[in-house]
Design a protein around this motif. Structure first.
Motif, PDB file in Angstrom:
ATOM      1  N   PRO A  49      12.108  -4.012   3.065  1.00  0.00           N
ATOM      2  CA  PRO A  49      10.945  -4.721   2.520  1.00  0.00           C
ATOM      3  C   PRO A  49      11.040  -4.960   1.030  1.00  0.00           C
ATOM      4  O   PRO A  49      11.366  -4.065   0.261  1.00  0.00           O
ATOM      5  CB  PRO A  49       9.785  -3.781   2.868  1.00  0.00           C
ATOM      6  N   GLY A  50      10.764  -6.208   0.631  1.00  0.00           N
ATOM      7  CA  GLY A  50      10.829  -6.559  -0.785  1.00  0.00           C
ATOM      8  C   GLY A  50      12.119  -7.252  -1.150  1.00  0.00           C
ATOM      9  O   GLY A  50      12.270  -7.750  -2.251  1.00  0.00           O
ATOM     10  N   MET A  59      -0.481   5.152   1.289  1.00  0.00           N
ATOM     11  CA  MET A  59      -0.038   5.636   2.591  1.00  0.00           C
ATOM     12  C   MET A  59       0.187   4.446   3.517  1.00  0.00           C
ATOM     13  O   MET A  59      -0.344   3.363   3.301  1.00  0.00           O
ATOM     14  CB  MET A  59      -1.081   6.579   3.201  1.00  0.00           C
ATOM     15  N   ARG A  60       1.006   4.662   4.531  1.00  0.00           N
ATOM     16  CA  ARG A  60       1.283   3.607   5.495  1.00  0.00           C
ATOM     17  C   ARG A  60       0.176   3.567   6.530  1.00  0.00           C
ATOM     18  O   ARG A  60      -0.018   4.510   7.291  1.00  0.00           O
ATOM     19  CB  ARG A  60       2.639   3.842   6.167  1.00  0.00           C
ATOM     20  N   LEU A  61      -0.554   2.454   6.551  1.00  0.00           N
ATOM     21  CA  LEU A  61      -1.711   2.320   7.422  1.00  0.00           C
ATOM     22  C   LEU A  61      -1.368   1.734   8.785  1.00  0.00           C
ATOM     23  O   LEU A  61      -2.159   1.848   9.721  1.00  0.00           O
ATOM     24  CB  LEU A  61      -2.778   1.449   6.743  1.00  0.00           C
ATOM     25  N   LEU A  62      -0.224   1.092   8.892  1.00  0.00           N
ATOM     26  CA  LEU A  62       0.139   0.426  10.147  1.00  0.00           C
ATOM     27  C   LEU A  62       1.248   1.186  10.870  1.00  0.00           C
ATOM     28  O   LEU A  62       2.271   0.619  11.241  1.00  0.00           O
ATOM     29  CB  LEU A  62       0.584  -1.018   9.872  1.00  0.00           C
ATOM     30  N   CYS A 106       0.804  -1.230   0.000  1.00  0.00           N
ATOM     31  CA  CYS A 106       0.000   0.000   0.000  1.00  0.00           C
ATOM     32  C   CYS A 106       0.839   1.284   0.000  1.00  0.00           C
ATOM     33  O   CYS A 106       0.565   2.189  -0.796  1.00  0.00           O
ATOM     34  CB  CYS A 106      -0.947   0.005   1.197  1.00  0.00           C
ATOM     35  N   PRO A 107       1.846   1.405   0.865  1.00  0.00           N
ATOM     36  CA  PRO A 107       2.603   2.665   0.887  1.00  0.00           C
ATOM     37  C   PRO A 107       3.346   2.948  -0.415  1.00  0.00           C
ATOM     38  O   PRO A 107       3.707   4.108  -0.675  1.00  0.00           O
ATOM     39  CB  PRO A 107       3.591   2.456   2.050  1.00  0.00           C
ATOM     40  N   ASN A 108       3.604   1.928  -1.212  1.00  0.00           N
ATOM     41  CA  ASN A 108       4.382   2.110  -2.435  1.00  0.00           C
ATOM     42  C   ASN A 108       3.514   2.268  -3.679  1.00  0.00           C
ATOM     43  O   ASN A 108       4.035   2.356  -4.793  1.00  0.00           O
ATOM     44  CB  ASN A 108       5.324   0.918  -2.628  1.00  0.00           C
TER      45      ASN A 108
END
Length: 230
Positions: free
Chosen positions: A224-225, A195-198, A188-190
């Protein structure tokens, strides 16, 4: 041998050490008949009506009495929990603890509907899933029989559970929760406009992180990734 194990234990990062130690001590207490598994399993009625709040935590600490299933789960928990804490969560213990909290809470909610008593194995699969998705280019070997890339490991473990005659509901729960976390935190953030939800609550950051550790980013290959090989 004992000295090597002691040194390995002392070098474990704090959250991995705390969780694996709690799992071993809980299982030992059951094996010695100090406590009973009936005092540990997840039961919403006992939690709500009799205020047995500890069941929200102990359901994640018991893999069964000492044997193959316990050893198998403990090894995977130790390996992938430590790999995450020292890898993509390096210098971010608050975010790592928040992942524990988010994953555990979501599993508790799901367990209410699928009637699962113990969630330790599902939690292990969640850890494996997140590590595999963040390290997609790593080649894996399963008992010397199969070679595959890391993202397939959770599904290989699910098939292995099926061959052993175990219920796959627990594995599917771990995969589902791991995917939800990975999607919200890494995908999601990317996305465009994402946006970053957590975002980790400030109180958890205050408890777990010093200002120095908080500003220390992990190396590129551990982000991440996984590492971008081009």
């Amino acid at each position: 041998m004992a000295q090597a194990l002691q040194q390995e234990y002392m070098e474990m990062p704090i959250i991995t050490k705390a969780y694996t130690t709690a799992c071993v001590l809980t299982t030992a207490a059951v094996q010695l008949e100090i406590i009973s598994p009936f005092q540990l399993y997840f039961n919403p009625d006992l939690i709500i009506k009799h205020y047995q709040i500890w069941r929200l935590f102990t359901t994640f600490l018991f893999f069964g009495t000492f044997g193959f299933n316990f050893l198998f789960n403990l090894i995977f928990t130790y390996r992938y929990c430590r790999s995450l804490e020292e890898g993509s969560f390096r210098g971010r213990p608050a975010d790592f603890f928040y992942m524990f909290l988010f994953g555990g809470t979501l599993m508790i909610v799901i367990a209410i509907f699928v009637n699962q008593a113990f969630l330790g194995q599902a939690f292990t699969i969640m850890l494996v899933y997140i590590w595999c998705r963040r390290n997609p280019y790593v080649r894996m070997n399963f008992f010397g029989l199969l070679n595959f890339q890391a993202p397939y490991l959770p599904w290989v473990l699910l098939a292995f559970s099926l061959l052993l005659g175990n219920s796959v509901i627990v594995d599917l729960m771990g995969i589902a929760v791991g995917h939800v976390y990975f999607f919200l935190e890494d995908i999601c953030p990317n996305q465009p406009g994402g946006m970053r939800l957590l975002k980790t609550p400030w109180i958890i950051k205050y408890i777990f992180e010093s200002p120095i550790a908080e500003n220390q980013p992990p190396p590129p290959e551990d982000r991440p990734g996984g590492f971008n090989w081009g």
